[in-house]
Design a protein around this motif. Sequence first.
Motif, short mmCIF file in Angstrom:
data_model
loop_
_atom_site.label_atom_id
_atom_site.label_comp_id
_atom_site.label_asym_id
_atom_site.label_seq_id
_atom_site.Cartn_x
_atom_site.Cartn_y
_atom_site.Cartn_z
N ALA A 285 0.24 1.36 -5.24
CA ALA A 285 -1.13 1.56 -5.59
C ALA A 285 -1.59 2.19 -6.92
O ALA A 285 -2.35 1.85 -7.73
CB ALA A 285 -2.23 1.87 -4.43
N ILE A 286 -1.20 3.40 -7.12
CA ILE A 286 -1.16 4.33 -8.33
C ILE A 286 -0.56 3.51 -9.47
O ILE A 286 -1.09 3.48 -10.39
CB ILE A 286 -0.52 6.03 -8.16
N LEU A 287 0.63 3.25 -9.42
CA LEU A 287 1.31 2.23 -10.22
C LEU A 287 0.25 1.05 -10.81
O LEU A 287 0.18 0.86 -12.11
CB LEU A 287 2.63 1.77 -10.01
N LYS A 288 -0.20 0.43 -9.84
CA LYS A 288 -1.00 -0.71 -10.16
C LYS A 288 -2.32 -0.28 -10.99
O LYS A 288 -2.62 -0.95 -12.01
CB LYS A 288 -1.44 -1.44 -8.97
N ARG A 289 -2.95 0.61 -10.52
CA ARG A 289 -3.98 1.27 -10.85
C ARG A 289 -4.02 1.65 -12.52
O ARG A 289 -4.70 1.23 -13.39
CB ARG A 289 -4.84 2.31 -10.14
N GLU A 290 -3.24 2.29 -12.60
CA GLU A 290 -2.80 2.96 -13.92
C GLU A 290 -2.12 2.18 -14.98
O GLU A 290 -2.11 2.45 -16.22
CB GLU A 290 -1.88 4.31 -13.77
N THR A 291 -1.28 1.06 -14.56
CA THR A 291 -0.68 0.34 -15.66
C THR A 291 -1.18 -1.37 -15.51
O THR A 291 -0.95 -2.08 -16.48
CB THR A 291 1.02 0.23 -15.44
#
Length: 516
Positions: free
Chosen positions: A99-105
């Motif tokens: 989820a962090i990777l999706k939100r930030e990238t």
Amino acid sequence: MMETTSRIGIIDIGSNSVRLVIYEVSGKDAYRVIDESKESARLSEKIRQDGSLKPEDAMGIVQVLNHFKMLCQAHHTDTLRAVATAAIRNASNSGEIVAILKRETGIDVEILSGEMEARYGFLGMINSMDIQDGLLIDIGGGSTEVSLFLGRSLVHSVSFPFGSVNTTKRFTKDGVADAETAAKIRQMVLAGLEKEPWIKGHQGLPLIGLGGTIRTVGKLDQRARKYSLPLAHQYEMEKGTVEQLLALLSAMPPEKRKKVDGMTGSRADIIVPGMLILQAVFDYSGASHYIVSGSGLRDGLFYDVLNPGQAQLSNVLEHSVRNLLSLHPSVSLLHVEQVNRLALKLFDDLQDLHHLSIRSRAYLHVASLLYRIGITIFYYDYPKHTFYLIAHSRLYGLSHREVLISAMIASYKNKNRTRQLFLEHRDILTESDCLLVERLGSLLQLAVALDRSETQPVRRLTAIARTSGIRLQLECSHNPGIEIREIGAITKEFKKAWGLLPEIQATPDFSTTLHS
């Protein structure tokens, strides 16, 4: 009409590193890698006691992904597929990390199961090797996948929760493994292997390796041997070779290992635990020898994106040759197809004279289709460029020896040039290979001469071996005068290889005999 071009990006978030590969696909038949990037991650080292990965460690991956995203945009990439393997897969908070990777990238990251990781690794390998049966090992940073394939079909696969990075962290201090530590690592690996009895149920098969561990081992061995063809893919090693390298590296601290020719600095501390895993699987399985595969997970993902549902190739060599030919559109396809037909007809008709194997026919097939690709670099002395392109283009489905033989046939000029190339690669080739190249190279020259005008005047060819010479009966659609003159120019070299002169009978209007 302009050819359609698209680009496919594949991102692999591994336990040791994060990699990007960008492929360019032209039309239906041609594809190639146009960019590749790698960043160290060591995610397996960052897993906490509770099995989770800190969100701030995920932010380090965010920076890499955003950099890769920028590269994809610069290359106008149409499709981007990103996957994560063991480190994120096994993290207790894997959903949070994705989820962090999706939100930030903005990139959707697909977590591959161990089974899927093994399947894509197998797909990448099997589409780049003409091999029927074997064991496949993929040693990553946080897991090791072992697979069995028979008849080019995947039969069994398993993912073990140990790899080069987490094994280094668990058992060693800075990658130093004494005899006691090495024994503990082997014991851990064997405990996992014994739960999968099929791994030792097919002894005598090659162990094909994916990943940085075996590629590094192959490179180290090539540098030590001064190997004359610096290709990783399809490089073969015996059991004793790996044992000797393991003994050598185990005795060195990581800083000293970095100075060994062929060693990558970022792998110096994890190479010994990775090799211990490799050796344990080799011994337990009763494998015959090692083969390095330069194609694996990312290649498998690419094939899956390119041809979903039909990703596995039926004929690796033919597909590879056609792909390489398609990447050189300045070559006349009508011409090389004609040369190919004529060369193979000469080979078949003269079988009772030369008694060469069906595999030798495959070399002639490859060479006759690719002999002219060197003009893409420079027309003058293009055979030299043809040799280099074939020898260094990852021609799948051939061993290193067979690649060199095919390249030498395709670029054949005369016996002296063949001898020179043989001496440059005598660590791979044999004297009999040199003689084979001379015979097939001169046969290819004859086929090329029969379409020197590149207008395909020869509709039908029959070759008959006689004591006086090789009679070539040509049924022509139009005047083959240019072809007949060209044959006259190569008769001297042809006779050196075959001991006979070609005699031409051309119909309906042309007939001549060539004399020495």
